[in-house]
Design an enzyme around this catalytic site. Structure first.
Site, PDB file in Angstrom:
ATOM      1  N   HIS A 159       3.474  -2.246   3.221  1.00  0.00           N
ATOM      2  CA  HIS A 159       3.641  -1.083   2.666  1.00  0.00           C
ATOM      3  C   HIS A 159       4.766  -0.866   1.901  1.00  0.00           C
ATOM      4  O   HIS A 159       5.967  -1.254   2.435  1.00  0.00           O
ATOM      5  CB  HIS A 159       3.346   0.054   3.784  1.00  0.00           C
ATOM      6  CG  HIS A 159       2.177  -0.106   4.370  1.00  0.00           C
ATOM      7  ND1 HIS A 159       1.527  -0.697   5.502  1.00  0.00           N
ATOM      8  CD2 HIS A 159       1.099   0.927   4.167  1.00  0.00           C
ATOM      9  CE1 HIS A 159       0.473  -0.625   5.903  1.00  0.00           C
ATOM     10  NE2 HIS A 159      -0.056   0.401   5.046  1.00  0.00           N
ATOM     11  N   HIS A 169      -5.167   9.635   0.196  1.00  0.00           N
ATOM     12  CA  HIS A 169      -5.007   8.751   1.535  1.00  0.00           C
ATOM     13  C   HIS A 169      -5.639   9.377   2.484  1.00  0.00           C
ATOM     14  O   HIS A 169      -5.279   9.645   3.749  1.00  0.00           O
ATOM     15  CB  HIS A 169      -3.371   8.388   1.861  1.00  0.00           C
ATOM     16  CG  HIS A 169      -3.329   7.231   2.591  1.00  0.00           C
ATOM     17  ND1 HIS A 169      -3.437   7.018   4.222  1.00  0.00           N
ATOM     18  CD2 HIS A 169      -3.141   5.798   2.400  1.00  0.00           C
ATOM     19  CE1 HIS A 169      -3.447   5.671   4.482  1.00  0.00           C
ATOM     20  NE2 HIS A 169      -3.175   5.295   3.766  1.00  0.00           N
ATOM     21  N   HIS A 221      -6.291   3.295  -4.106  1.00  0.00           N
ATOM     22  CA  HIS A 221      -6.288   3.611  -2.453  1.00  0.00           C
ATOM     23  C   HIS A 221      -6.303   4.905  -2.320  1.00  0.00           C
ATOM     24  O   HIS A 221      -5.837   5.451  -1.436  1.00  0.00           O
ATOM     25  CB  HIS A 221      -4.697   3.160  -2.137  1.00  0.00           C
ATOM     26  CG  HIS A 221      -4.435   2.948  -0.767  1.00  0.00           C
ATOM     27  ND1 HIS A 221      -5.631   2.446   0.040  1.00  0.00           N
ATOM     28  CD2 HIS A 221      -3.460   3.093   0.075  1.00  0.00           C
ATOM     29  CE1 HIS A 221      -5.270   2.396   1.404  1.00  0.00           C
ATOM     30  NE2 HIS A 221      -3.827   2.586   1.310  1.00  0.00           N
ATOM     31  N   ASP A 241       0.875  -1.083   0.022  1.00  0.00           N
ATOM     32  CA  ASP A 241       0.068   0.110  -0.037  1.00  0.00           C
ATOM     33  C   ASP A 241       0.836   1.341   0.050  1.00  0.00           C
ATOM     34  O   ASP A 241       2.006   1.324   0.521  1.00  0.00           O
ATOM     35  CB  ASP A 241      -0.758   0.092   1.233  1.00  0.00           C
ATOM     36  CG  ASP A 241      -2.221  -0.789   0.996  1.00  0.00           C
ATOM     37  OD1 ASP A 241      -2.253  -1.820   0.102  1.00  0.00           O
ATOM     38  OD2 ASP A 241      -3.242  -0.735   1.667  1.00  0.00           O
TER      39      ASP A 241
HETATM   40 ZN    ZN Z   1      -2.516   3.049   2.980  1.00  0.00          ZN
END
Ligand code: ZN
Length: 286
Positions: free
Chosen positions: A252, A160, A156, A105
């Site tokens: 991540h 964010h 995503h 991510d």
């Molecule tokens: Zn994230």
């Protein structure tokens, strides 16, 4: 009270009200989008820092103090690893087969994404990258590499926003579409089948917009909390012990110092490959 005193009091009240309003507006303008920056994520890199922890807007961290792992905003049913139940608001938490999906991510990130891509390539593993629109816009070449190397991409959000799910359906829709547009501008042949809500902070509204746009809400069921940079050993041990058939693993490749994630991945890939088939989340069977 004399007329003059009344007038003077009135003027003072008006002036004070004006000053307070100005201070409020100035304060707002000085701390834009505080929730995306006061995440408590330690980092040695420049650029945007985010992670999939619960929303923190109402509870900003004091400088130098870590945020609590959960906040009252977080959905208490959100799985925190090892939970095979349905995700918040029905978001997907398993691949639907025995295969395991690794998801990365918050990128693309010029420092960490190439390192993750190199390791995946070395072991012949395809994964899924949940990318942030503004990072795609900044690094379209990295998005192209992700797609060209056979990985799948997941929306995503644009920047964010962990509170996106609380905003109007129009705002949510515009954010997701802007992100899709950035992905497709960088890689016109990309298939975007999934959306992952930042912070895992799902709401009925955001799931409804996903359905409208044909995006499958994507959660996870293995979370080593690598955004907290707990060290490679902890990340590796959590993923190794909690990953079972059908797992969706959250890691991540951006948002802070990801050296621990990269080092853990180096150890995890051969170990996971000895037990599971690893797959990118399929774009044609959401
Ligand atoms: Zn994230």
């Amino acid at each position: 009270m004399s007329g003059a005193t009344v007038r003077a009091t009135g003027i003072v009240t008006v002036v004070l009200a004006g000053l307070l309003a100005s201070a409020y507006v100035l304060g707002r303008s000085l701390v834009p989008e505080q929730h995306t920056t006061t995440t408590g994520v330690a980092s040695s890199t420049a650029g945007p820092h985010y992670a999939d922890q619960p929303p923190s807007t109402e509870f900003p961290a004091a400088p130098g103090r870590a945020l609590p792992d959960t906040s009252p905003d977080a959905d208490p049913s959100a799985p925190d690893g090892g939970d095979d139940g349905p995700g918040p608001f029905g978001a997907r938490t398993a691949t639907g087969s025995a295969r395991v999906a690794l998801t990365f991510d918050d990128g693309p990130d010029p420092q960490w994404t190439p390192q993750v891509l190199a390791l995946l390539s070395q072991y012949g593993v395809k994964a899924t990258f949940c990318v942030v629109g503004e990072n795609v816009e900044s690094h379209p070449d990295l998005l192209r590499s992700i797609v060209a190397e056979g990985h799948t991409v997941c929306n995503h959000s644009w920047r964010h926003d962990v509170n996106l799910g609380k905003r109007s359906p129009e705002t949510i829709r515009a954010d997701l579409l802007r992100t899709n547009d950035a992905i497709l501008a960088a890689a016109p042949d990309a298939h975007i089948a999934y959306y992952r809500q930042p912070g895992g902070a799902w709401t009925a509204s955001v799931v409804s917009v996903c359905t409208e746009l044909g995006l499958t809400p994507l959660h996870w069921n293995v979370d080593p909390s690598d955004w907290k940079a707990p060290g490679a050993t902890t990340i590796e041990a959590t993923v190794r012990t909690q990953t079972g058939p059908g797992a969706i693993v959250l890691m991540h490749d951006a948002g802070g110092d990801r050296s621990g994630t990269v080092a853990a991945l180096q150890r995890l890939l051969p170990e996971l490959l000895s037990r599971f088939e690893l797959e990118p989340l399929p774009v044609d069977a959401p």
